[in-house]
Design a protein around this motif. Structure first.
Motif, PDB file in Angstrom:
ATOM      1  N   ASP A  80       0.826  -1.204   0.000  1.00  0.00           N
ATOM      2  CA  ASP A  80       0.000   0.000   0.000  1.00  0.00           C
ATOM      3  C   ASP A  80       0.863   1.257   0.000  1.00  0.00           C
ATOM      4  O   ASP A  80       2.093   1.181  -0.094  1.00  0.00           O
ATOM      5  CB  ASP A  80      -0.985  -0.015   1.175  1.00  0.00           C
ATOM      6  CG  ASP A  80      -0.282  -0.006   2.532  1.00  0.00           C
ATOM      7  OD1 ASP A  80       0.888   0.429   2.619  1.00  0.00           O
ATOM      8  OD2 ASP A  80      -0.912  -0.436   3.521  1.00  0.00           O
ATOM      9  N   ASP A  81       0.212   2.409   0.117  1.00  0.00           N
ATOM     10  CA  ASP A  81       0.922   3.682   0.003  1.00  0.00           C
ATOM     11  C   ASP A  81       1.936   3.891   1.118  1.00  0.00           C
ATOM     12  O   ASP A  81       3.063   4.330   0.874  1.00  0.00           O
ATOM     13  CB  ASP A  81      -0.062   4.852  -0.054  1.00  0.00           C
ATOM     14  CG  ASP A  81      -1.107   4.812   1.052  1.00  0.00           C
ATOM     15  OD1 ASP A  81      -1.152   3.831   1.820  1.00  0.00           O
ATOM     16  OD2 ASP A  81      -1.889   5.780   1.150  1.00  0.00           O
ATOM     17  N   LYS A  82       1.564   3.540   2.355  1.00  0.00           N
ATOM     18  CA  LYS A  82       2.492   3.724   3.469  1.00  0.00           C
ATOM     19  C   LYS A  82       3.702   2.799   3.343  1.00  0.00           C
ATOM     20  O   LYS A  82       4.836   3.175   3.660  1.00  0.00           O
ATOM     21  CB  LYS A  82       1.769   3.466   4.794  1.00  0.00           C
ATOM     22  CG  LYS A  82       0.592   4.404   5.055  1.00  0.00           C
ATOM     23  CD  LYS A  82       1.054   5.828   5.273  1.00  0.00           C
ATOM     24  CE  LYS A  82      -0.114   6.780   5.481  1.00  0.00           C
ATOM     25  NZ  LYS A  82      -0.968   6.397   6.620  1.00  0.00           N
ATOM     26  N   GLU A  83       3.461   1.580   2.882  1.00  0.00           N
ATOM     27  CA  GLU A  83       4.559   0.632   2.701  1.00  0.00           C
ATOM     28  C   GLU A  83       5.499   1.087   1.583  1.00  0.00           C
ATOM     29  O   GLU A  83       6.723   0.953   1.691  1.00  0.00           O
ATOM     30  CB  GLU A  83       4.003  -0.755   2.401  1.00  0.00           C
ATOM     31  CG  GLU A  83       3.296  -1.390   3.594  1.00  0.00           C
ATOM     32  CD  GLU A  83       2.511  -2.635   3.230  1.00  0.00           C
ATOM     33  OE1 GLU A  83       2.343  -3.501   4.113  1.00  0.00           O
ATOM     34  OE2 GLU A  83       2.053  -2.747   2.068  1.00  0.00           O
ATOM     35  N   GLN A 136       5.960   4.233   0.625  1.00  0.00           N
ATOM     36  CA  GLN A 136       6.688   5.392   1.140  1.00  0.00           C
ATOM     37  C   GLN A 136       7.862   4.945   2.011  1.00  0.00           C
ATOM     38  O   GLN A 136       8.973   5.490   1.917  1.00  0.00           O
ATOM     39  CB  GLN A 136       5.746   6.290   1.942  1.00  0.00           C
ATOM     40  CG  GLN A 136       6.384   7.602   2.401  1.00  0.00           C
ATOM     41  CD  GLN A 136       5.423   8.430   3.221  1.00  0.00           C
ATOM     42  OE1 GLN A 136       4.628   7.889   4.011  1.00  0.00           O
ATOM     43  NE2 GLN A 136       5.467   9.735   3.040  1.00  0.00           N
ATOM     44  N   LYS A 137       7.650   3.915   2.821  1.00  0.00           N
ATOM     45  CA  LYS A 137       8.695   3.422   3.714  1.00  0.00           C
ATOM     46  C   LYS A 137       9.841   2.786   2.942  1.00  0.00           C
ATOM     47  O   LYS A 137      11.021   3.034   3.232  1.00  0.00           O
ATOM     48  CB  LYS A 137       8.097   2.408   4.697  1.00  0.00           C
ATOM     49  CG  LYS A 137       9.094   1.870   5.709  1.00  0.00           C
ATOM     50  CD  LYS A 137       8.421   0.912   6.690  1.00  0.00           C
ATOM     51  CE  LYS A 137       9.420   0.365   7.705  1.00  0.00           C
ATOM     52  NZ  LYS A 137       8.760  -0.575   8.655  1.00  0.00           N
ATOM     53  N   SER A 151       6.802  12.846  -0.001  1.00  0.00           N
ATOM     54  CA  SER A 151       5.540  13.082   0.696  1.00  0.00           C
ATOM     55  C   SER A 151       4.536  12.017   0.287  1.00  0.00           C
ATOM     56  O   SER A 151       4.677  11.360  -0.753  1.00  0.00           O
ATOM     57  CB  SER A 151       4.992  14.468   0.344  1.00  0.00           C
ATOM     58  OG  SER A 151       4.575  14.502  -1.007  1.00  0.00           O
ATOM     59  N   ILE A 152       3.499  11.844   1.089  1.00  0.00           N
ATOM     60  CA  ILE A 152       2.482  10.851   0.767  1.00  0.00           C
ATOM     61  C   ILE A 152       1.738  11.236  -0.503  1.00  0.00           C
ATOM     62  O   ILE A 152       1.288  10.378  -1.258  1.00  0.00           O
ATOM     63  CB  ILE A 152       1.491  10.665   1.955  1.00  0.00           C
ATOM     64  CG1 ILE A 152       0.694   9.358   1.772  1.00  0.00           C
ATOM     65  CG2 ILE A 152       0.585  11.870   2.105  1.00  0.00           C
ATOM     66  CD1 ILE A 152       1.519   8.103   1.854  1.00  0.00           C
ATOM     67  N   HIS A 208       1.220   8.872  -3.701  1.00  0.00           N
ATOM     68  CA  HIS A 208      -0.088   8.628  -4.323  1.00  0.00           C
ATOM     69  C   HIS A 208      -0.051   8.884  -5.826  1.00  0.00           C
ATOM     70  O   HIS A 208      -0.655   8.135  -6.606  1.00  0.00           O
ATOM     71  CB  HIS A 208      -1.150   9.522  -3.670  1.00  0.00           C
ATOM     72  CG  HIS A 208      -1.493   9.100  -2.273  1.00  0.00           C
ATOM     73  ND1 HIS A 208      -2.197   9.911  -1.402  1.00  0.00           N
ATOM     74  CD2 HIS A 208      -1.235   7.947  -1.590  1.00  0.00           C
ATOM     75  CE1 HIS A 208      -2.355   9.275  -0.255  1.00  0.00           C
ATOM     76  NE2 HIS A 208      -1.789   8.082  -0.341  1.00  0.00           N
ATOM     77  N   ARG A 249      -4.604   2.689  -4.489  1.00  0.00           N
ATOM     78  CA  ARG A 249      -3.407   2.907  -3.677  1.00  0.00           C
ATOM     79  C   ARG A 249      -2.759   1.613  -3.201  1.00  0.00           C
ATOM     80  O   ARG A 249      -2.382   1.469  -2.046  1.00  0.00           O
ATOM     81  CB  ARG A 249      -3.706   3.861  -2.524  1.00  0.00           C
ATOM     82  CG  ARG A 249      -4.051   5.258  -3.049  1.00  0.00           C
ATOM     83  CD  ARG A 249      -4.490   6.236  -2.015  1.00  0.00           C
ATOM     84  NE  ARG A 249      -4.757   7.531  -2.663  1.00  0.00           N
ATOM     85  CZ  ARG A 249      -5.307   8.574  -2.062  1.00  0.00           C
ATOM     86  NH1 ARG A 249      -5.624   8.477  -0.783  1.00  0.00           N
ATOM     87  NH2 ARG A 249      -5.511   9.693  -2.718  1.00  0.00           N
TER      88      ARG A 249
END
Length: 267
Positions: free
Chosen positions: A117-120, A122-123, A133-134, A138, A150
């Motif tokens: 997903d998006d947070k993964e 980004q990490k 940035s998120i 996206h 996403r």
């Protein structure tokens, strides 16, 4: 979202058919885009040694049809205008994918679902000294999946990874003073090297939008440069879906116009 075409495919965007045996040139655009897309490079280091100065790009702003293709990373899946929340089809890593790219994806895919997903995302990008940035994440996900769900699979992740390496190398190339920023003229040359010729008015809007100082410094940093490239590339590709004759003009229904623009506003 349509991505960059594979090297050597078809006429450059905006180019009318050429006489037999003549090299393809973009309609109204400089015969040779400034420079060539560089190979993937080591992580960007503003404190490092300055790259050699390069000459000015050929041709002026805009250059008529102005959108022309260049050697670029493998394309993400294409698609027509449809639901931005369509399900993402499971995918696999392309043959020959660097094992380190596979390992990065597998480390991020904690539940083993085959998607991250998006947070993964980004990490995992942050682990390569690329802090985004998120919103930028996206946009990356939308550009390479053509959906707003996403999540991305192995194929899309590979395209994202190699595209970021390519764009980072281009940023390094035009950040000649190693300040970590590029100004308006350098941004114009960088976009030309990616295959996009924008007018002075559009260039000023891009700098004002992506300059963290609100346009005071008239320069953009690396993370905002990526967001700028994603926006220009994404909108251009959507426009090209309607400009089937490569004339530089297209007709949109209200619905298709909204579906084109809104994903870039609400990312």
């Amino acid at each position: 979202m349509a991505g960059y075409p594979p090297p050597g495919s078809g006429y450059p965007y905006g180019a009318p058919p050429n006489p037999y045996g003549a090299p393809p040139n973009p309609y109204g655009a400089p015969p040779n885009p400034y420079g060539a897309a560089p190979s993937p490079s080591a992580p960007y280091d503003p404190a490092g040694e300055k790259p050699p100065k390069e000459g000015k790009g050929q041709g002026g702003y805009g250059s008529g049809g102005g959108y022309y293709q260049h050697q670029t990373p493998p394309p993400p899946p294409t698609g027509a205008y449809g639901s931005p929340f369509a399900a993402l089809v499971p995918s696999a890593f392309p043959p020959g994918t660097d094992p380190s790219v596979v390992a990065c994806f597998q480390a991020a895919d904690c539940d083993g679902s085959g998607f991250i997903d998006d947070k993964e995302l980004q990490k995992v990008l942050s682990s390569y000294n690329q802090s985004f940035s998120i919103r930028t994440v996206h946009l990356l996900m939308y550009l390479f999946t053509n959906t707003n769900i996403r999540k991305i699979g192995p194929k899309e992740f590979t395209s994202v990874f190699y595209s970021l390496q390519n764009w980072r190398a281009i940023f390094e190339r035009f950040d000649r003073d190693r300040s970590g920023k590029i100004d308006a003229s350098e941004l114009r040359e960088a976009l030309l090297s990616l295959g996009f010729a924008v007018s002075p008015v559009v260039l000023d809007l891009l700098v004002s939008k992506f300059d963290k100082s609100g346009g005071k410094n008239k320069a953009i940093e690396y993370d905002n440069f990526i967001e700028c490239c994603l926006t220009v590339k994404g909108l251009t590709e959507k426009f090209k879906e309607k400009d089937t004759m490569y004339t530089g003009s297209a007709s949109f229904t209200y619905e298709s116009f909204m579906l084109t623009v809104l994903p870039f506003l609400v990312a």
